[in-house]
Design a protein around this motif. Structure first.
Motif, short mmCIF file in Angstrom:
data_model
loop_
_atom_site.label_atom_id
_atom_site.label_comp_id
_atom_site.label_asym_id
_atom_site.label_seq_id
_atom_site.Cartn_x
_atom_site.Cartn_y
_atom_site.Cartn_z
N GLY A 1 24.47 -1.91 -0.16
CA GLY A 1 24.20 -1.76 1.07
C GLY A 1 22.11 -1.56 0.99
O GLY A 1 21.88 -1.09 0.02
N SER A 2 22.11 -1.10 2.43
CA SER A 2 20.93 -0.85 2.37
C SER A 2 19.98 -0.31 4.01
O SER A 2 21.19 -0.01 4.62
N GLY A 3 19.63 0.38 3.62
CA GLY A 3 18.78 1.30 4.44
C GLY A 3 17.27 1.17 4.71
O GLY A 3 16.98 0.90 3.27
N MET A 4 16.75 1.17 6.23
CA MET A 4 15.25 0.64 6.64
C MET A 4 15.22 2.49 7.14
O MET A 4 15.71 2.75 7.52
N ILE A 5 14.11 2.55 7.60
CA ILE A 5 13.55 3.14 8.97
C ILE A 5 12.32 2.06 9.81
O ILE A 5 12.12 1.57 8.72
N ASP A 6 12.28 2.52 10.77
CA ASP A 6 11.31 1.71 11.44
C ASP A 6 9.58 2.29 10.46
O ASP A 6 9.55 3.70 10.55
N PHE A 7 9.05 1.14 10.80
CA PHE A 7 8.12 1.67 10.15
C PHE A 7 6.85 1.39 11.36
O PHE A 7 7.37 1.79 12.01
N GLY A 8 5.59 2.76 10.55
CA GLY A 8 4.57 2.70 11.47
C GLY A 8 3.94 3.99 11.06
O GLY A 8 3.53 4.29 10.04
N GLU A 9 2.89 4.34 11.99
CA GLU A 9 1.76 5.34 11.82
C GLU A 9 2.90 7.04 12.45
O GLU A 9 2.73 6.94 13.40
N LEU A 10 3.50 7.69 11.26
CA LEU A 10 4.52 8.49 11.03
C LEU A 10 3.54 9.75 10.17
O LEU A 10 4.51 10.44 9.96
N PHE A 11 3.04 10.51 11.53
CA PHE A 11 2.77 11.19 10.79
C PHE A 11 2.95 12.41 11.07
O PHE A 11 3.29 13.55 10.55
N GLU A 12 4.33 12.78 11.74
CA GLU A 12 5.61 13.73 11.62
C GLU A 12 6.01 13.29 10.82
O GLU A 12 7.26 14.46 10.80
N GLN A 13 6.10 12.44 9.86
CA GLN A 13 7.26 12.31 8.66
C GLN A 13 6.40 12.29 7.12
O GLN A 13 5.63 11.72 7.50
N SER A 14 7.32 13.62 6.01
CA SER A 14 6.33 13.40 5.12
C SER A 14 6.73 12.23 4.54
O SER A 14 7.63 11.50 4.66
#
Lengths: 405, 151
Positions: A28-41
């Motif tokens: 299994g694999s899991g990704m999140i959308d990469f980016g400038e994610l100031f809203e996420q710790s």
């Protein structure tokens, strides 16, 4: 990491592989959308990648079935990470968690370590989680210019370390700025189609060569962006893998090596011997050669890095990287597509996550689940990182080979 | 200046003291080791010194650096010959039994027009203050191409 073929020659430094004949598979694999994610710790990103991996397992998996975890991060954000960082983000307490840091090969080394544990029989199902919060600090990596060093890399930033190879490669092999730029054009074209990429725009050779010079001979579009991200993989022993999915992907080989520009070998002026060494270990374990690789996710922190990596991995002879890209071999619809995800140049390079994300992409490719960037029916996929260590005087490379059987 | 690392490395930093591996000829600089970084042998190391010049093997021009540096700044990989070597030429394997290999190092340039940089060019090593530690200077060598000279 085993194969039917005997692997008794004992390549120096190669490890894992064939311990008791056990094999490891990605389930299994899991990704999140990469980016400038100031809203996420950091923890938010890690948790989401973990949950995506859990949800990706075809027949389902419960957290209690995970009996060990490896956590790849450089902890650039200064979150005081340790194994406990992964446990806090995922709720996976009371199991062994090992934090791995190995420069830009952090994520791929974490994966390799999990695979080795499964092959050794000390784990049955393992989580590999890579995460990096790059953008919380404005200083970034430019401040790592080794200010208080005398000879050990003072003033040598990341683009300088890799740019040295570009200047010399152009000098020695008549590689052109345009050929180097084509790596960026190709990867941005792929990244524009890849849903998790940080930058989803296309660019032309002209855009690249006319973008502002960061470190001659590298321009802005020769450099990967500064990106937040996380990715996760679930790895299981071959015996258990079939309980989780009908399409497990085998880990066929893995290699890890270090080298240094300052060992006076001229090859290291135009490439990375560490990559060649790691690749040779991985190819040997997998009983394949570079000609058998159907798709690859390689380390393109800078355009020149990808171009010399074609050569270091044996996709072409030394000095012929420019011709390889001119001929379209590494394009999405070419014979040997490289970085269908857009690579670090378009997708981004959250350091601890990068290698894990590349492996997640190869996993998707081999299962035919890569959507708009799916290449034609690949069976063998290769993942590669090359990192700078020791204030730009050392390098470390990890290569993993996955196989659909 | 005499914070431990700078105190330990003074011979190398200020006088270009180096060591040469008996087994493979590798020149270790600035570190003094018991094992050779190239051949891995635990061999004999001979003391040697480097000349105050070097040959550019590759280079970049740094435009983005912390404030401690002037930009644009040429930074190079340099081959620095041993004192007494016949030739510190760019191809390493020189004839001549006493020649010895050059040391390969990073070199910061100073007072050099970036346009003058070229692979294969010789540059002079000049002693400069690199930075200070709480006001005490740490000195070592930078490289420079005399103005108007492009070799």
């Amino acid at each position: 990491m085993s194969s039917g073929v005997s692997n008794s020659s004992g390549t120096r430094g190669a490890s894992g592989g064939d311990i008791g004949g056990r094999e490891a598979c990605v389930i299994g694999s899991g990704m999140i959308d990469f980016g400038e994610l100031f809203e996420q710790s950091t923890d938010d990103m890690a948790e989401r990648a973990y949950l995506n991996a859990i949800e990706d397992v075809d027949s389902g998996i419960s957290p209690q079935e995970i009996d060990a975890a490896w956590f790849g991060t450089l902890d650039i954000a200064g979150d005081a990470s340790s194994g406990a960082g992964l446990a806090h983000a995922t709720g996976l307490f009371e199991i062994p968690v090992t934090r791995v840091e190995n420069a830009c090969a952090t994520g791929s080394t974490a994966f390799r370590s999990a695979v080795e544990a499964i092959e050794a029989g000390s784990a049955e199902v393992a989580l590999v989680l890579g995460v990096e919060k790059m953008r919380d600090s404005a200083a970034g990596l430019i401040e790592s210019a080794a200010l208080d060093q005398v000879w050990r890399g003072r003033g040598v930033t990341m683009p300088a370390f890799f740019g040295m190879r570009a200047t010399r490669h152009m000098h020695e092999f008549d590689t052109t700025e345009e050929q180097v730029a084509k790596v960026s054009v190709k990867n941005h074209a792929n990244g524009a189609k890849y849903p998790h990429a940080h930058y989803r725009f296309e660019c032309s050779v002209e855009d690249v060569v006319e973008s502002p010079t960061v470190t001659y001979p590298l321009n802005l579009y020769d450099c990967c962006p500064v990106t937040d991200g996380a990715a996760a993989l679930l790895v299981a022993s071959e015996e258990l893998a079939s309980e989780y999915t009908d399409d497990p992907i085998h880990v066929a080989g893995s290699g890890l090596s270090t080298d240094s520009l300052l060992r006076s070998e001229d090859e290291s002026l135009v490439g990375f011997p560490a990559t060649t060494q790691a690749a040779s270990q991985a190819y040997e374990q997998a009983s394949i050669g570079p000609e058998h690789v159907d798709v690859a996710e390689v380390h393109d922190c800078f355009t020149i890095t990808e171009l010399v990596t074609y050569e270091d991995l044996g996709f072409c002879a030394k000095g012929e990287g420019g011709a390889l890209i001119d001929e379209g071999v590494v394009e999405l619809d070419g014979e040997k597509p490289v970085n269908p995800s857009g690579g670090l140049l378009a997708k981004g390079h959250p350091i601890g996550a990068s290698g894990v994300a590349q492996l997640a992409e190869i996993y998707e490719q081999l299962r035919g689940e890569a959507g708009s960037v799916q290449v034609d029916d690949p069976e063998i996929g290769l993942q590669h990182n090359i990192g700078i260590g020791r204030n730009a005087t050392g390098s470390v490379s990890c290569v993993n080979v996955l196989e659909r059987r | 200046m005499y914070e431990p690392p700078f105190w330990r490395d003074r011979e190398a930093n200020e006088r270009l003291a180096a060591t040469e591996c008996d087994a493979c000829g590798y020149v270790s600089f600035p570190e003094r080791r018991e094992v050779c970084k190239r051949c891995g042998e635990r061999g004999e190391f001979r003391d040697t010194r480097l000349e105050e010049r070097g040959i550019v093997q590759s280079y970049v021009i740094q435009n983005r650096l912390p404030d401690a540096f002037e930009t644009p700044l040429p930074v190079a990989v340099m081959d620095v010959p041993q004192v007494g070597a016949n030739d510190g030429g760019s191809d390493g394997d020189d004839a001549g039994s006493d020649a010895g290999e050059p040391a390969r190092v990073y070199g910061l340039f100073t007072e050099t027009d970036p346009e003058a940089m070229a692979i294969g060019m010789e540059a002079a090593a000049v002693f400069r203050e690199l930075f200070d530690v709480e006001g005490l200077p740490v000195g070592s060598f930078k490289f420079t191409v005399p103005r108007g000279e492009n070799r």
